[in-house]
Scaffold this motif. Structure first.
Motif, short mmCIF file in Angstrom:
data_model
loop_
_atom_site.label_atom_id
_atom_site.label_comp_id
_atom_site.label_asym_id
_atom_site.label_seq_id
_atom_site.Cartn_x
_atom_site.Cartn_y
_atom_site.Cartn_z
N VAL A 67 0.83 -1.21 0.00
CA VAL A 67 0.00 0.00 0.00
C VAL A 67 0.86 1.25 0.00
CG1 VAL A 67 -1.95 -1.12 1.15
CG2 VAL A 67 -0.18 -0.01 2.52
N ARG A 68 0.28 2.32 -0.52
CA ARG A 68 0.90 3.65 -0.51
C ARG A 68 -0.21 4.66 -0.25
NH1 ARG A 68 5.74 4.48 -3.36
NH2 ARG A 68 4.98 6.52 -3.98
N GLU A 69 -0.03 5.48 0.74
CA GLU A 69 -0.97 6.56 1.06
C GLU A 69 -0.14 7.82 1.31
OE1 GLU A 69 -4.39 8.75 1.92
OE2 GLU A 69 -4.28 6.73 1.10
N GLN A 70 -0.24 8.78 0.40
CA GLN A 70 0.56 10.00 0.52
C GLN A 70 -0.20 11.03 1.34
OE1 GLN A 70 3.85 10.74 -0.77
NE2 GLN A 70 3.46 12.22 0.86
N MET A 71 0.38 11.43 2.45
CA MET A 71 -0.18 12.50 3.27
C MET A 71 0.51 13.81 2.86
SD MET A 71 -2.24 10.58 4.92
CE MET A 71 -2.97 11.75 6.03
N GLY A 72 -0.17 14.90 3.03
CA GLY A 72 0.39 16.20 2.67
C GLY A 72 0.03 17.23 3.72
N GLY A 73 0.55 18.42 3.56
CA GLY A 73 0.26 19.47 4.52
C GLY A 73 0.35 20.85 3.90
N VAL A 74 -0.37 21.79 4.51
CA VAL A 74 -0.32 23.19 4.14
C VAL A 74 -0.29 24.02 5.41
CG1 VAL A 74 -1.52 22.94 1.93
CG2 VAL A 74 -2.83 23.39 3.99
N GLY A 75 0.14 25.27 5.28
CA GLY A 75 0.15 26.18 6.42
C GLY A 75 1.35 25.97 7.30
N GLY A 76 1.42 26.74 8.37
CA GLY A 76 2.54 26.63 9.28
C GLY A 76 3.83 27.06 8.62
N VAL A 77 4.94 26.62 9.19
CA VAL A 77 6.26 26.97 8.70
C VAL A 77 6.98 25.70 8.29
CG1 VAL A 77 8.43 28.11 9.29
CG2 VAL A 77 6.30 28.94 10.29
N ARG A 78 7.31 25.58 7.01
CA ARG A 78 8.03 24.40 6.51
C ARG A 78 9.45 24.40 7.03
NH1 ARG A 78 5.81 21.70 1.89
NH2 ARG A 78 3.78 22.52 1.44
N PRO A 79 10.12 23.28 7.10
CA PRO A 79 9.71 21.93 6.69
C PRO A 79 8.84 21.26 7.74
CG PRO A 79 11.96 21.85 7.51
CD PRO A 79 11.52 23.31 7.53
N TYR A 80 8.14 20.23 7.31
CA TYR A 80 7.24 19.47 8.17
C TYR A 80 7.88 18.13 8.56
CZ TYR A 80 3.66 22.43 5.92
OH TYR A 80 2.94 23.47 5.43
N THR A 81 7.39 17.58 9.68
CA THR A 81 7.65 16.18 10.00
C THR A 81 6.29 15.52 10.22
OG1 THR A 81 7.94 16.66 12.35
CG2 THR A 81 9.93 16.53 11.02
N PHE A 82 6.20 14.27 9.83
CA PHE A 82 4.95 13.52 9.93
C PHE A 82 5.12 12.37 10.92
CE2 PHE A 82 4.91 15.46 5.79
CZ PHE A 82 3.60 15.82 5.56
N SER A 83 4.04 12.03 11.59
CA SER A 83 4.01 10.83 12.43
C SER A 83 2.60 10.25 12.36
CB SER A 83 4.39 11.16 13.88
OG SER A 83 3.48 12.09 14.44
N ALA A 84 2.49 8.96 12.67
CA ALA A 84 1.19 8.29 12.62
C ALA A 84 1.08 7.29 13.74
CB ALA A 84 0.99 7.60 11.27
N VAL A 85 -0.13 7.14 14.27
CA VAL A 85 -0.39 6.13 15.29
C VAL A 85 -1.50 5.23 14.79
CG1 VAL A 85 0.41 7.50 17.25
CG2 VAL A 85 -1.97 7.65 16.56
N ASN A 86 -1.47 3.99 15.26
CA ASN A 86 -2.48 2.97 14.98
C ASN A 86 -2.43 2.47 13.54
OD1 ASN A 86 -4.38 1.32 16.15
ND2 ASN A 86 -6.11 2.63 15.61
N LEU A 87 -1.24 2.45 12.96
CA LEU A 87 -1.08 1.89 11.61
C LEU A 87 -1.19 0.37 11.67
CD1 LEU A 87 1.95 3.95 10.29
CD2 LEU A 87 -0.41 4.09 9.49
N HIS A 88 -1.59 -0.24 10.57
CA HIS A 88 -1.62 -1.69 10.48
C HIS A 88 -0.19 -2.23 10.50
CE1 HIS A 88 -5.85 -2.67 9.78
NE2 HIS A 88 -5.92 -1.51 9.13
#
Length: 140
Positions: A67-88
């Motif tokens: 699987v591939r699921e691309q998350m994105g973001g807008v706003g705030g001050v770049r650069p971003y970091t991503f995290s996820a909980v409860n992934l399979h």
């Protein structure tokens, strides 16, 4: 050339859009000590002050699929970091790009929460339901 039945509606929509644009508030400019006009600072509380994370929404996949699921973001001050909980099991998120990928090894429905953090520590979150089902005949 004759006007189509849609022309009046298009003109009306254009007029409404122009009216909304002209009615939008404009931040006042400020003058410095020398009298030069300086642009106004961004107004606090605007929509994009904090980062907003987004993806394609709820999804359903088969167990053992890649699987591939691309998350994105807008706003705030770049650069971003991503995290996820409860992934399979078998999937993870790339902290820099926001891509969730891997081979799904578990089944069931999970509410996955993805958090985006901008460079000054502001956060935004989104949650989507991820359903993984067993294929009826995985070796057919």
């Amino acid at each position: 050339m004759t006007a189509s039945p849609r022309t009046p509606r298009r003109l009306a929509a254009l007029a409404l859009g122009l009216a909304a644009l002209l009615a939008a508030p404009v931040a006042p400019a400020a003058a410095d000590a020398a009298g030069a006009v300086q642009p106004a600072a961004p107004v606090a509380g605007t929509v994009l002050d904090k980062p907003i994370v987004f993806g394609s929404g709820d999804r359903t996949d088969f167990q053992y699929d890649f699987v591939r699921e691309q998350m994105g973001g807008v706003g705030g001050v770049r650069p971003y970091t991503f995290s996820a909980v409860n992934l399979h099991a078998g999937t993870s998120i790339n902290r820099t790009t926001g891509l969730i990928s891997g081979v799904v090894r578990s089944t069931g429905t999970r509410a996955v929460t993805v958090t985006i953090t901008d460079s000054i520590g502001q956060t935004g979150t989104t949650t989507f339901n991820w359903r993984v089902i067993r294929e009826a005949c995985p070796r057919c």
